[in-house]
Design a protein around this motif. Structure first.
Motif, PDB file in Angstrom:
ATOM      1  N   ALA A  45       7.027   4.009   0.098  1.00 61.82           N
ATOM      2  CA  ALA A  45       8.251   3.211   0.184  1.00 61.82           C
ATOM      3  C   ALA A  45       8.985   3.472   1.501  1.00 61.82           C
ATOM      4  O   ALA A  45       9.573   2.551   2.085  1.00 61.82           O
ATOM      5  CB  ALA A  45       9.164   3.503  -1.000  1.00 61.82           C
ATOM      6  N   ARG A  46       8.967   4.700   1.986  1.00 60.87           N
ATOM      7  CA  ARG A  46       9.568   5.003   3.292  1.00 60.87           C
ATOM      8  C   ARG A  46       8.860   4.200   4.393  1.00 60.87           C
ATOM      9  O   ARG A  46       9.508   3.638   5.282  1.00 60.87           O
ATOM     10  CB  ARG A  46       9.483   6.493   3.597  1.00 60.87           C
ATOM     11  CG  ARG A  46      10.332   7.381   2.726  1.00 60.87           C
ATOM     12  CD  ARG A  46      11.797   7.274   3.048  1.00 60.87           C
ATOM     13  NE  ARG A  46      12.610   8.183   2.241  1.00 60.87           N
ATOM     14  CZ  ARG A  46      13.929   8.143   2.177  1.00 60.87           C
ATOM     15  NH1 ARG A  46      14.602   7.245   2.885  1.00 60.87           N
ATOM     16  NH2 ARG A  46      14.594   8.984   1.414  1.00 60.87           N
ATOM     17  N   ASP A  47       7.534   4.159   4.320  1.00 65.28           N
ATOM     18  CA  ASP A  47       6.765   3.403   5.305  1.00 65.28           C
ATOM     19  C   ASP A  47       7.115   1.921   5.250  1.00 65.28           C
ATOM     20  O   ASP A  47       7.313   1.266   6.284  1.00 65.28           O
ATOM     21  CB  ASP A  47       5.266   3.584   5.065  1.00 65.28           C
ATOM     22  CG  ASP A  47       4.776   4.994   5.342  1.00 65.28           C
ATOM     23  OD1 ASP A  47       5.567   5.829   5.818  1.00 65.28           O
ATOM     24  OD2 ASP A  47       3.590   5.265   5.068  1.00 65.28           O
ATOM     25  N   GLU A  48       7.199   1.376   4.039  1.00 65.17           N
ATOM     26  CA  GLU A  48       7.503  -0.042   3.876  1.00 65.17           C
ATOM     27  C   GLU A  48       8.907  -0.371   4.377  1.00 65.17           C
ATOM     28  O   GLU A  48       9.130  -1.406   5.013  1.00 65.17           O
ATOM     29  CB  GLU A  48       7.369  -0.430   2.401  1.00 65.17           C
ATOM     30  CG  GLU A  48       5.964  -0.330   1.836  1.00 65.17           C
ATOM     31  CD  GLU A  48       5.086  -1.503   2.234  1.00 65.17           C
ATOM     32  OE1 GLU A  48       5.148  -1.930   3.407  1.00 65.17           O
ATOM     33  OE2 GLU A  48       4.359  -2.010   1.381  1.00 65.17           O
ATOM     34  N   MET A  49       9.866   0.508   4.114  1.00 60.38           N
ATOM     35  CA  MET A  49      11.227   0.245   4.548  1.00 60.38           C
ATOM     36  C   MET A  49      11.347   0.330   6.063  1.00 60.38           C
ATOM     37  O   MET A  49      12.075  -0.462   6.691  1.00 60.38           O
ATOM     38  CB  MET A  49      12.192   1.218   3.879  1.00 60.38           C
ATOM     39  CG  MET A  49      13.654   0.866   4.079  1.00 60.38           C
ATOM     40  SD  MET A  49      14.084  -0.778   3.454  1.00 60.38           S
ATOM     41  CE  MET A  49      14.196  -0.437   1.701  1.00 60.38           C
ATOM     42  N   ALA A  50      10.646   1.274   6.679  1.00 56.82           N
ATOM     43  CA  ALA A  50      10.663   1.374   8.145  1.00 56.82           C
ATOM     44  C   ALA A  50      10.066   0.124   8.775  1.00 56.82           C
ATOM     45  O   ALA A  50      10.565  -0.383   9.792  1.00 56.82           O
ATOM     46  CB  ALA A  50       9.906   2.620   8.599  1.00 56.82           C
ATOM     47  N   ARG A  51       9.030  -0.383   8.166  1.00 57.04           N
ATOM     48  CA  ARG A  51       8.415  -1.625   8.671  1.00 57.04           C
ATOM     49  C   ARG A  51       9.371  -2.804   8.514  1.00 57.04           C
ATOM     50  O   ARG A  51       9.534  -3.614   9.435  1.00 57.04           O
ATOM     51  CB  ARG A  51       7.105  -1.892   7.935  1.00 57.04           C
ATOM     52  CG  ARG A  51       6.425  -3.195   8.303  1.00 57.04           C
ATOM     53  CD  ARG A  51       5.053  -3.265   7.677  1.00 57.04           C
ATOM     54  NE  ARG A  51       4.509  -4.610   7.706  1.00 57.04           N
ATOM     55  CZ  ARG A  51       3.281  -4.925   7.319  1.00 57.04           C
ATOM     56  NH1 ARG A  51       2.478  -3.975   6.875  1.00 57.04           N
ATOM     57  NH2 ARG A  51       2.852  -6.166   7.352  1.00 57.04           N
ATOM     58  N   ALA A  52      10.029  -2.896   7.358  1.00 55.32           N
ATOM     59  CA  ALA A  52      10.984  -3.981   7.138  1.00 55.32           C
ATOM     60  C   ALA A  52      12.144  -3.894   8.128  1.00 55.32           C
ATOM     61  O   ALA A  52      12.624  -4.913   8.646  1.00 55.32           O
ATOM     62  CB  ALA A  52      11.502  -3.947   5.697  1.00 55.32           C
ATOM     63  N   SER A  53      12.606  -2.684   8.401  1.00 56.07           N
ATOM     64  CA  SER A  53      13.705  -2.502   9.350  1.00 56.07           C
ATOM     65  C   SER A  53      13.298  -2.965  10.747  1.00 56.07           C
ATOM     66  O   SER A  53      14.051  -3.664  11.434  1.00 56.07           O
ATOM     67  CB  SER A  53      14.127  -1.031   9.382  1.00 56.07           C
ATOM     68  OG  SER A  53      15.141  -0.815  10.328  1.00 56.07           O
ATOM     69  N   LEU A  54      12.109  -2.586  11.183  1.00 57.26           N
ATOM     70  CA  LEU A  54      11.604  -3.023  12.490  1.00 57.26           C
ATOM     71  C   LEU A  54      11.502  -4.541  12.543  1.00 57.26           C
ATOM     72  O   LEU A  54      11.948  -5.180  13.516  1.00 57.26           O
ATOM     73  CB  LEU A  54      10.238  -2.390  12.753  1.00 57.26           C
ATOM     74  CG  LEU A  54       9.489  -2.889  13.995  1.00 57.26           C
ATOM     75  CD1 LEU A  54      10.251  -2.570  15.271  1.00 57.26           C
ATOM     76  CD2 LEU A  54       8.075  -2.290  14.034  1.00 57.26           C
ATOM     77  N   PHE A  55      10.924  -5.137  11.503  1.00 49.98           N
ATOM     78  CA  PHE A  55      10.777  -6.592  11.468  1.00 49.98           C
ATOM     79  C   PHE A  55      12.146  -7.272  11.471  1.00 49.98           C
ATOM     80  O   PHE A  55      12.316  -8.334  12.065  1.00 49.98           O
ATOM     81  CB  PHE A  55       9.977  -7.017  10.241  1.00 49.98           C
ATOM     82  CG  PHE A  55       8.488  -6.836  10.379  1.00 49.98           C
ATOM     83  CD1 PHE A  55       7.951  -6.001  11.341  1.00 49.98           C
ATOM     84  CD2 PHE A  55       7.619  -7.490   9.530  1.00 49.98           C
ATOM     85  CE1 PHE A  55       6.583  -5.819  11.455  1.00 49.98           C
ATOM     86  CE2 PHE A  55       6.247  -7.335   9.643  1.00 49.98           C
ATOM     87  CZ  PHE A  55       5.720  -6.496  10.601  1.00 49.98           C
ATOM     88  N   GLY A  56      13.125  -6.654  10.803  1.00 51.71           N
ATOM     89  CA  GLY A  56      14.463  -7.214  10.794  1.00 51.71           C
ATOM     90  C   GLY A  56      15.080  -7.238  12.184  1.00 51.71           C
ATOM     91  O   GLY A  56      15.716  -8.218  12.584  1.00 51.71           O
ATOM     92  N   GLY A  57      14.903  -6.145  12.939  1.00 51.58           N
ATOM     93  CA  GLY A  57      15.405  -6.118  14.302  1.00 51.58           C
ATOM     94  C   GLY A  57      14.748  -7.182  15.164  1.00 51.58           C
ATOM     95  O   GLY A  57      15.412  -7.864  15.954  1.00 51.58           O
ATOM     96  N   MET A  58      13.443  -7.354  15.007  1.00 48.68           N
ATOM     97  CA  MET A  58      12.729  -8.370  15.767  1.00 48.68           C
ATOM     98  C   MET A  58      13.186  -9.773  15.371  1.00 48.68           C
ATOM     99  O   MET A  58      13.349 -10.655  16.220  1.00 48.68           O
ATOM    100  CB  MET A  58      11.219  -8.213  15.543  1.00 48.68           C
ATOM    101  CG  MET A  58      10.668  -6.902  16.064  1.00 48.68           C
ATOM    102  SD  MET A  58       9.000  -6.529  15.455  1.00 48.68           S
ATOM    103  CE  MET A  58       8.034  -7.767  16.299  1.00 48.68           C
ATOM    104  N   ALA A  59      13.421  -9.974  14.076  1.00 50.43           N
ATOM    105  CA  ALA A  59      13.824 -11.295  13.593  1.00 50.43           C
ATOM    106  C   ALA A  59      15.239 -11.648  14.035  1.00 50.43           C
ATOM    107  O   ALA A  59      15.495 -12.747  14.548  1.00 50.43           O
ATOM    108  CB  ALA A  59      13.710 -11.357  12.071  1.00 50.43           C
TER     109      ALA A  59
END
Length: 380
Positions: free
Chosen positions: A236-250
């Motif tokens: 879940a930590r990995d998934e949230m870090a990925r979502a956070s990165l994608f959010g910044g890019m979006a």
């Protein structure tokens, strides 16, 4: 459809990627400005590794949300040092301070002129220094954005310094740095990450690439947050870090909306944590926006997609997803606005000031001041 795209020069994502940091940073020059949070133990390891590599390191400690006086003090120190690059290790506030310093150290003008609202919003008159971002929380996505948010206490506002050239030269996102993050920080930053993949998907400037990022990230973010509120989970930590990165890019390539339009004003007036403000306002903004776009079939379909993803993550019917999200946030223990120090007597002023924010301009529909006040009242 026309759009332009801006991303960090290089992104490293994955567990243990932090171990490559010192070697990569050393390539940017002999003098390194290291901006860090007080409690980030790994920053000590990085500092030692850079010194062992023969680099001169000047350390700036970030103490909470960066204010303009903090920024001016750090600028004075670092301009004397003349660093070759700026590295920031910490949460979103640390990354914002580091990004602003990298942008303003080479600038010849008074820094204030480059800020929106309180200044003139002028483009930078010199290229920023190379900026290396290493986040230790999963929420803001600041490693992938081209702006830095700074608090101006005398104006009671949080204001952006923004320039296309402020994008990180290198972003190293190692989810292991977020392991065992305190529950309250995980909740607030996780809700920020969730908001920052929902708002770009629904905003008026969405494009086909940001849509792809958000469609991937929204289901991941809600599932990961639900899991982390129940138990510690590496996955879940990995998934949230990925979502956070994608959010910044979006958000950096599309926009945000009313949640962030409110958040800058409320954060500047109250000092409340940005992620907590976003999480508290997200359900109400979703409901108000969904009602306001009821006659637009294409937008209704997007809102229903988001409701479906949230409903699946919360194990409720999609028709109840937005209200269920608010109930779940309450159960997780997120404070309401009053408990965060927001003054209910300032609701009308907050609504008025929020209408002029850059984030509000990308909201999928223009919300009247009365609707904005209703959203705020419901969050107290």
């Amino acid at each position: 459809m026309e759009f332009s795209l801006r991303f960090p020069g290089r992104i490293l994502f994955g567990r243990d990627e932090r171990h490559a940091s010192a070697d990569l940073i050393a390539r940017y020059g002999a003098r390194v400005a290291l901006v860090r949070g007080r409690s980030v133990d790994w920053a000590d390891t990085l500092e030692d590794a850079l010194r062992e590599a023969g680099r001169t390191v000047e350390v700036i400690i970030s103490r909470g949300e960066p204010s303009y006086p903090d920024l001016r003090d750090a600028l004075e120190r670092l301009r004397e040092m003349r660093p070759d690059c700026v590295v920031a290790v910490g949460g979103g506030a640390v990354l914002d301070l580091g990004k602003a310093l990298a942008a303003l150290i080479p600038a010849a003008s008074d820094p204030i002129v480059h800020f929106e609202l309180v200044g003139e919003g002028r483009p930078l008159n010199a290229p920023p220094l190379p900026f290396i971002a290493i986040p230790t929380t999963a929420g803001t996505g600041a490693e992938a954005t081209r702006n830095a948010v700074i608090q101006f206490p005398e104006h009671r506002r949080k204001v952006s310094l923004r320039d296309d050239r402020m994008m990180a030269s290198l972003a190293i996102v190692d989810p292991a740095l977020t392991d065992r993050c305190p529950r309250a920080v995980t909740l607030a930053s996780g809700l920020d990450a969730l908001t920052q993949v929902i708002e770009p998907y629904l905003c008026s400037r969405a494009n086909i690439l940001t849509d792809a990022l958000c469609r991937d990230a929204i289901p991941r973010a809600i599932h990961a947050l639900v899991q982390l509120m129940a138990e510690e989970s590496t996955n879940a930590r990995d998934e949230m870090a990925r979502a956070s990165l994608f959010g910044g890019m979006a958000l950096g390539n599309a926009g945000l909306g009313a949640v962030h339009g409110f958040a800058g004003v409320i954060g500047g007036q109250s000092g409340a944590a940005h992620g907590a403000i976003c999480g508290r306002l997200l359900p109400g903004v979703l409901q108000a926006n969904r009602a306001a776009v009821a006659s637009d079939a294409a937008m209704v379909a997007r809102f229903d997609e988001v409701a479906d993803w949230l409903g699946e993550g919360l194990a409720v019917a999609w028709t109840d997803a937005f209200t269920a999200l608010e109930r779940q946030i309450d159960e997780w223990g997120l404070p309401r606005l009053g408990a965060m120090g927001v003054d209910s007597d300032e609701i009308e002023e907050i609504a008025r000031l929020s209408k002029s924010s850059s984030s509000m301009a990308a909201n999928p529909v223009t919300l009247g001041e009365d609707v904005l006040c209703d959203i705020l009242r419901a969050a107290f």
